[in-house]
Design a protein around this motif. Structure first.
Motif: not given
Length: 782
Positions: A376-391
């Motif tokens: 939801s675009p109204t969410s205050d907490q937005r995340f993505t997931i990355l491989p650990w080297v990039d993350g």
């Protein structure tokens, strides 16, 4: 998420189907929604899903062949020939591709759904594919979805997908039908609690990527319900989905997005987030593309280590690159350079950092598509997931931005991700520690607290500003103590005799000194030797709780490895502080503090400067009182070690001609520890070592040693080891029991332990230990 629905097979008897039904309309697309309600699938352009409803806007052009719909629905009847039913459902499926108007025409006869569901039992793959495809189209309209489910579609699809051999087309249509049904909350629960979940996970490895994508779509919908998370995780959904997000995965972007959507939902639970991290993924906050505009890295064309030192690799490029492309390429070159002697963690840190900095410089981080894909675009907490080297590299990069909210989120994510030594090392090598230490002085309280929490989880190796003490004293001491803890290394030097059974023991270990200099080199020594900082630590030893005393003693012990720090610590009257701690009451609560302070004193005794000023007699008396007290046994090890070292340095002349220290160490630490090792160890090897060492101690004639063995409850485990042990254990155990039997007060306990039958078996077996066993039998009142 879009799935194209296309036909790959022609009808065998076109004259019987009137191909006018298959009008020249655009193909239907499937559009996944992240919300629990509203339109979920639409007809292709120019049709669209209206917001919050299932209504479709369709073309107004007449549909040729509408009059044949009723005919083909009647042909679905159970009394018709199977081939006719197959051709009818195939024609209806094609007709349904025309959009909602065509689906409404079919649904005028509600029985068509039941008849179509029945065809899922057909042995014909053509019929099964067409039936699943038609049901898929019907279920794409909200008002018909419940009817499809109530007609038993989920159960029949479950049976269909369990067949040993199915075409990819049947799998795809069946899974897309489930995906449509799983848009409904109550149907998600039904699907998740059925036998379908293992099948969905299995299809993630299907050879046909369309099947994999469809299975991923169902799982993504199931994950939208919090009640399904436990079921999904226990079914093992995380590992197969995580593989789609790894950098070495080459495949569909659709399945990557579906996998990411599912895992992000599961990551809302802290425990499931740990499982995700264990699969090599890192949850990274989306802070907005605008936040990265403040990133201003130095423009140099040569990659460096996190401490700023240059790499010793061949440089071919000249001059800096505006966007950092040269550094990116050189960083990747380092990974493949066999001549570059770098640890794997350092190489990964360089590669990850250069990649993320390059993306930041060209404005490719968090584009609009990436920002909108996580819910939801109204969410205050937005995340993505990355491989650990990039993350790891992305989180460290965010720490260098100006946005306070972004920095705090990144620090929190670093803390949450630091669950293993691998991850902590990765963050350290990526330069997280130096950035987090800098942020302790940040004007924003939220940033300061997030940085301190991250440092605590990372076991930070430096804390330079003495002003950081105050209300955060406990947390900061905890940060330092977790990493500045040389106790394990000290123990391996001072305490290996009694543990491994060697005869070196305490006395030969007294001159061993742990090498902590290499660890200290990671600090700026001038800052840590600041008198105010050291004085605060010494003050804590005398006036704080045992918990803080333990941490302060541990930190001071580490700092004594530096000559500059050691001299200042000694000048602060550390001896009086230690003696005050040793003389305090309530040793049961202060056991850990006493043990840590004893380690510190043992370390200080290596210094000639300290030995010249220390009052050894006063400290010895304090430690002997502690050794004979009832503090936990595990806290007496360093007290004993320090006493032995004091005795070895000042000798019997100052401590009494008989030097009772060694005796007290044996009676109050060594023997109780060995008895405990016999009783509680799960390792037969450790128990054997304990028996052999105990026999050596008793055979040396230490006064009251037999009494202590009996008093510590050593008779029963000793008899058990004699029954079950090898010849060496039996020989040593019988020798100990024989010494114990010299005191008649021990006879009842020895007999109660069941030794008599064991001794008789040994005597009758004529083993080498038979003679000793016979002597022991004659000693006991049997």
């Amino acid at each position: 998420m879009i799935f194209k629905t296309s036909r790959r097979r022609r009808i065998e008897n076109p004259h019987s189907l009137n191909l006018k039904l298959c009008s020249a309309r655009p193909l239907v697309t499937r559009v996944g929604s992240s919300s629990d309600s509203g339109g979920t699938f639409d007809d292709a352009t120019p049709q669209k899903v209206s917001d919050g409803s299932s209504d479709f806007e369709t073309s107004s052009s007449p549909i040729s062949g509408d009059g044949y719909v009723g005919l083909f629905i009647r042909m679905l009847g159970l009394d018709n020939d199977p081939l006719d039913r197959e051709q009818a459902v195939d024609a209806l499926w094609k007709y349904s591709l025309g959009g909602k108007q065509c689906i409404d025409a079919i649904m005028k006869s509600r029985g068509s759904v039941f008849l179509t569901v029945n065809l899922l039992n057909s042995e014909s793959c053509v019929a099964c594919e067409a039936a699943a495809g038609l049901l898929r189209m019907i279920s794409s309209v909200n008002i018909y979805r419940d009817l499809v489910a109530e007609s038993g579609a989920i159960q029949e699809i479950s049976s269909l997908l369990r067949r040993s051999s199915l075409s990819s087309e049947v799998k795809e249509q069946s899974l897309c039908l489930l995906s449509n049904l799983s848009v409904d909350e109550k149907l998600r629960l039904q699907i998740a609690n059925s036998d379908l979940l293992p099948l969905l996970i299995k299809f993630l490895d299907d050879e046909d990527m369309r099947v994999t994508e469809a299975a991923g779509g169902v799982l993504a919908n199931l994950a939208l319900s919090l009640t399904n998370h436990k079921i999904l995780v226990e079914a093992g959904v995380i590992p197969p989905l995580a593989k789609f997000l790894r950098t070495d995965f080459e495949g569909s972007k659709i399945i990557r997005k579906e996998a990411q959507s599912t895992l992000l939902e599961l990551a809302k639970d802290d425990y499931y987030k740990i499982l995700l991290i264990e699969e090599g993924m890192v949850v990274v906050p989306l802070v907005g593309a605008a936040a990265y505009k403040s990133f201003r890295p130095s423009l140099h064309s040569w990659p460096s280590l996190p401490d700023g030192s240059e790499l010793n690799v061949k440089q071919n490029l000249k001059g800096p690159s505006r966007y950092g492309a040269s550094e990116l390429l050189l960083g990747l070159h380092v990974e493949d350079d066999k001549n570059t002697k770098l640890e794997e963690a350092k190489k990964n840190a360089i590669v990850g950092r250069t990649q993320q900095q390059f993306l930041a410089r060209i404005g490719a981080i968090e584009t609009e598509d990436e920002s909108n894909k996580t819910g939801s675009p109204t969410s205050d907490q937005r995340f993505t997931i990355l491989p650990w080297v990039d993350g790891v590299a992305r989180l460290v990069l965010i720490l260098e931005l100006e946005d306070e909210s972004a920095i705090a989120k990144a620090a929190e994510s670093i803390a949450d991700s630091s669950i293993s030594e691998h991850m902590r090392t990765s963050f350290k090598e990526a330069g997280a520690v130096k950035n987090l230490v800098r942020l302790i002085d940040h004007h924003s309280e939220s940033v300061r607290l997030a940085a301190i929490r991250a440092l605590e989880r990372l076991s930070v190796r430096s804390l330079k500003d003495s002003d950081a003490f105050g209300n955060s004293t406990y947390m900061i001491l905890n940060i330092l103590a977790r990493i500045l803890d040389p106790s394990k290394e000290m123990k391996s030097k001072f305490y290996d005799g009694p543990v491994n059974g060697s005869k070196k023991g305490w006395n030969e270990a007294r001159t061993s000194t742990p090498n902590l200099t290499s660890s200290l080199q990671t600090f700026q020594e001038g800052d840590l030797s600041d008198p105010t900082f050291l004085s605060r630590l010494v003050e804590i030893l005398t006036s704080s709780s045992p918990v803080l005393q333990t941490k302060a003693a541990t930190i001071l012990e580490f700092l004594t490895a530096s000559e500059a720090c050691r001299e200042k610590i000694i000048s602060l009257d550390i001896e009086s502080a230690l003696d005050s701690l040793f003389r305090q009451k309530f040793f049961n609560e202060a056991g850990l503090a006493v043990s840590a302070a004893s380690r510190l004193l043992t370390r200080l005794l290596d210094s000639d400067q300290f030995r010249k000023v220390v009052n050894s007699s006063r400290l010895t008396d304090s430690l002997r009182n502690i050794l004979t007290s009832r503090i936990p046994l595990q806290n007496k090890d360093w007290v004993a070690a320090c006493l032995v070292k004091l005795g070895s340095l000042w000798g019997p002349a100052n401590l009494g001609s008989e030097n009772p220290i060694n005796t007290e160490v044996m009676l109050y630490e060594t023997i109780p520890r060995l008895v405990e090792q016999m009783k509680d160890s799960y390792s037969p090897e450790a128990q054997e070592v304990a028996v052999l060492e105990l026999n050596r101690v008793i055979s040396e004639g230490v006064v009251d040693s037999s009494r202590v063995v009996a008093g510590e409850g050593g008779i029963f485990p000793l008899v058990k080891l004699i029954e079950e042990g090898n010849d060496k254990v039996v020989e040593a155990g019988l020798a100990i029991l024989y010494n114990l039997s010299m005191d008649p007060e021990n006879h009842p306990a020895i007999i109660a332990a069941g030794v008599v039958p064991t001794l008789r078996r040994i005597v009758l077996s004529e083993r080498p230990q038979s003679v000793r066993a016979l002597h022991l039998l004659r000693t006991l009142p049997t």
